[in-house]
Design a protein around this motif. Structure first.
Motif, PDB file in Angstrom:
ATOM      1  N   UNK A 166      10.559   2.754  10.033  1.00  0.00           N
ATOM      2  CA  UNK A 166      11.269   2.113  11.140  1.00  0.00           C
ATOM      3  C   UNK A 166      12.240   1.039  10.635  1.00  0.00           C
ATOM      4  N   UNK A 167      13.385   0.876  11.309  1.00  0.00           N
ATOM      5  CA  UNK A 167      14.317  -0.196  10.934  1.00  0.00           C
ATOM      6  C   UNK A 167      13.656  -1.566  11.082  1.00  0.00           C
ATOM      7  N   UNK A 168      13.756  -2.376  10.038  1.00  0.00           N
ATOM      8  CA  UNK A 168      13.162  -3.695  10.075  1.00  0.00           C
ATOM      9  C   UNK A 168      11.657  -3.694   9.929  1.00  0.00           C
ATOM     10  N   UNK A 169      11.084  -2.547   9.577  1.00  0.00           N
ATOM     11  CA  UNK A 169       9.640  -2.448   9.419  1.00  0.00           C
ATOM     12  C   UNK A 169       9.164  -3.077   8.128  1.00  0.00           C
ATOM     13  N   UNK A 170       7.866  -3.281   8.044  1.00  0.00           N
ATOM     14  CA  UNK A 170       7.264  -3.896   6.858  1.00  0.00           C
ATOM     15  C   UNK A 170       7.250  -2.891   5.712  1.00  0.00           C
ATOM     16  N   UNK A 171       7.823  -3.278   4.588  1.00  0.00           N
ATOM     17  CA  UNK A 171       7.917  -2.385   3.435  1.00  0.00           C
ATOM     18  C   UNK A 171       6.708  -2.534   2.512  1.00  0.00           C
ATOM     19  N   UNK A 172       6.243  -1.418   1.996  1.00  0.00           N
ATOM     20  CA  UNK A 172       5.091  -1.434   1.102  1.00  0.00           C
ATOM     21  C   UNK A 172       5.502  -1.719  -0.337  1.00  0.00           C
ATOM     22  N   UNK A 173       4.622  -2.378  -1.062  1.00  0.00           N
ATOM     23  CA  UNK A 173       4.794  -2.555  -2.492  1.00  0.00           C
ATOM     24  C   UNK A 173       4.321  -1.294  -3.208  1.00  0.00           C
ATOM     25  N   UNK A 174       4.626  -1.127  -4.488  1.00  0.00           N
ATOM     26  CA  UNK A 174       4.208   0.092  -5.203  1.00  0.00           C
ATOM     27  C   UNK A 174       2.731   0.418  -5.041  1.00  0.00           C
ATOM     28  N   UNK A 175       1.892  -0.612  -5.004  1.00  0.00           N
ATOM     29  CA  UNK A 175       0.461  -0.371  -4.813  1.00  0.00           C
ATOM     30  C   UNK A 175       0.186   0.318  -3.482  1.00  0.00           C
ATOM     31  N   UNK A 176       0.881  -0.140  -2.443  1.00  0.00           N
ATOM     32  CA  UNK A 176       0.708   0.457  -1.132  1.00  0.00           C
ATOM     33  C   UNK A 176       1.242   1.874  -1.072  1.00  0.00           C
ATOM     34  N   UNK A 177       2.376   2.126  -1.728  1.00  0.00           N
ATOM     35  CA  UNK A 177       2.944   3.482  -1.749  1.00  0.00           C
ATOM     36  C   UNK A 177       1.991   4.434  -2.460  1.00  0.00           C
ATOM     37  N   UNK A 178       1.402   3.966  -3.562  1.00  0.00           N
ATOM     38  CA  UNK A 178       0.421   4.793  -4.274  1.00  0.00           C
ATOM     39  C   UNK A 178      -0.772   5.106  -3.378  1.00  0.00           C
ATOM     40  N   UNK A 179      -1.213   4.095  -2.603  1.00  0.00           N
ATOM     41  CA  UNK A 179      -2.318   4.310  -1.683  1.00  0.00           C
ATOM     42  C   UNK A 179      -1.972   5.310  -0.595  1.00  0.00           C
ATOM     43  N   UNK A 180      -0.728   5.252  -0.117  1.00  0.00           N
ATOM     44  CA  UNK A 180      -0.270   6.176   0.915  1.00  0.00           C
ATOM     45  C   UNK A 180      -0.312   7.615   0.413  1.00  0.00           C
ATOM     46  N   UNK A 181       0.227   7.823  -0.791  1.00  0.00           N
ATOM     47  CA  UNK A 181       0.218   9.175  -1.375  1.00  0.00           C
ATOM     48  C   UNK A 181      -1.210   9.647  -1.636  1.00  0.00           C
TER      49      UNK A 181
END
Length: 319
Positions: free
Chosen positions: A123-138
């Motif tokens: 979403x525009x203006x949404x909270x962006x994940x750090x690499x740790x969070x992206x790894x958790x998402x995957x």
């Protein structure tokens, strides 16, 4: 000095007690729902539960002197949040537990924080994940695939009840995530307990109306276990568990409160094993581990991001 000591002592006891309520009672609702689905259709069970819990919670708020009624705009938003999160999200959970073990349903529901994180990122203006969070998402979606693999395999072989139930639960989890994000962005000036009461009541009205329309009342078996299931869900799921959750949000850092997202599924799996004789296959245990680790990574990443942003804002105010 003694008053401060007494207050500190009460807090030391109150915090673990509140966590225990959130962990145990919210985790145990999956077991209570499984019992209820053996006697009551899904729309009727959810409609009855939320009509009772919403009405009584609003009565409690009124007796405390809180404002109950708001403008049409606020009430419309509360109705939308309630229907998305409870009317759809909880209904799909109840419906899916007719085919899925309660522990497996809880584990699939654990992906909801992953949905929230993904939608925030898109979403525009949404909270962006750090690499740790992206790894958790995957990792989470890999874990979900592993978790649902036995059901998907049965679906391919012509036994698709569990696969269909899992798909419905994923759709319901998405509805819950969308409702959560809308509620966060709407920033309504409504007391949180009053908002919860209206959301429950609106969801109860919607589901009870649909239940009546589809003729579910004639298919209901109002046995003692069915009544106990609804009573438990109203008392310990909607009142005790939610009240403890709200209290924790006011007294404990949000990062610690968010641990319920990966503790509740483990409680549900354990209770399903002990009380209902449910068993997960080895693949599902592997998926459980992956999903829980993924939710922990995403939740901790998002919390730390929020804390850093808050610290920056605080420093700006000081300057």
């Amino acid at each position: 000095m003694s008053q401060e000591t007494d207050s500190g002592t009460r807090m030391r006891w109150a915090v673990p007690l509140a966590f225990g309520c959130v962990y145990l009672f919210w985790g145990s609702t999956y077991t209570a729902i499984k019992v209820g689905t053996q006697y009551l259709p899904a729309l009727l069970l959810t409609g009855t539960r939320f009509l009772i819990s919403g009405s009584l919670l609003l009565l409690f708020c009124r007796l405390r002197g809180l404002r109950i009624f708001y403008r049409v705009r606020e009430m419309a938003w509360l109705a939308l949040f309630g229907i998305l999160m409870l009317g759809i999200g909880n209904f799909t959970l109840v419906w899916s537990e007719k085919a899925l073990p309660s522990g497996l349903a809880a584990l699939i529901m654990a992906v909801t924080p992953l949905y929230v994180a993904l939608l925030e990122k898109l979403l525009p203006g949404g909270e962006q994940l750090h690499p740790r969070g992206i790894a958790g998402l995957l990792l989470g979606f890999v874990g979900l695939t592993v978790l649902m693999w036995p059901s998907l395999r049965h679906g391919v072989s012509g036994q698709g009840a569990q696969a269909l139930a899992g798909g419905a639960l994923l759709a319901g989890s998405l509805a819950w995530a969308v409702g959560s994000l809308l509620a966060r962005r709407a920033r309504l000036r409504v007391d949180i307990l009053v908002a919860a009461g209206w959301q429950m009541l609106f969801a109860g009205i919607a589901n009870a109306a649909l239940s009546t329309l589809f003729g579910e009342w004639s298919r209901a078996h109002w046995t003692r276990p069915a009544a106990w299931s609804i009573a438990y869900l109203v008392t310990f799921g909607s009142w005790v568990g939610y009240t403890a959750y709200v209290w924790l949000l006011k007294h404990v850092p949000v990062g610690k409160v968010a641990t319920y997202a990966y503790v509740n599924p483990m409680v549900a799996v354990l209770l399903g094993f002990l009380l209902l004789g449910e068993r997960l296959v080895p693949t599902e245990y592997a998926g459980m581990l992956l999903v829980i680790v993924a939710v922990a990574l995403v939740t901790s990443s998002r919390v730390r991001s929020t804390e850093r942003e808050s610290e920056v804002e605080a420093e700006a105010v000081k300057v």
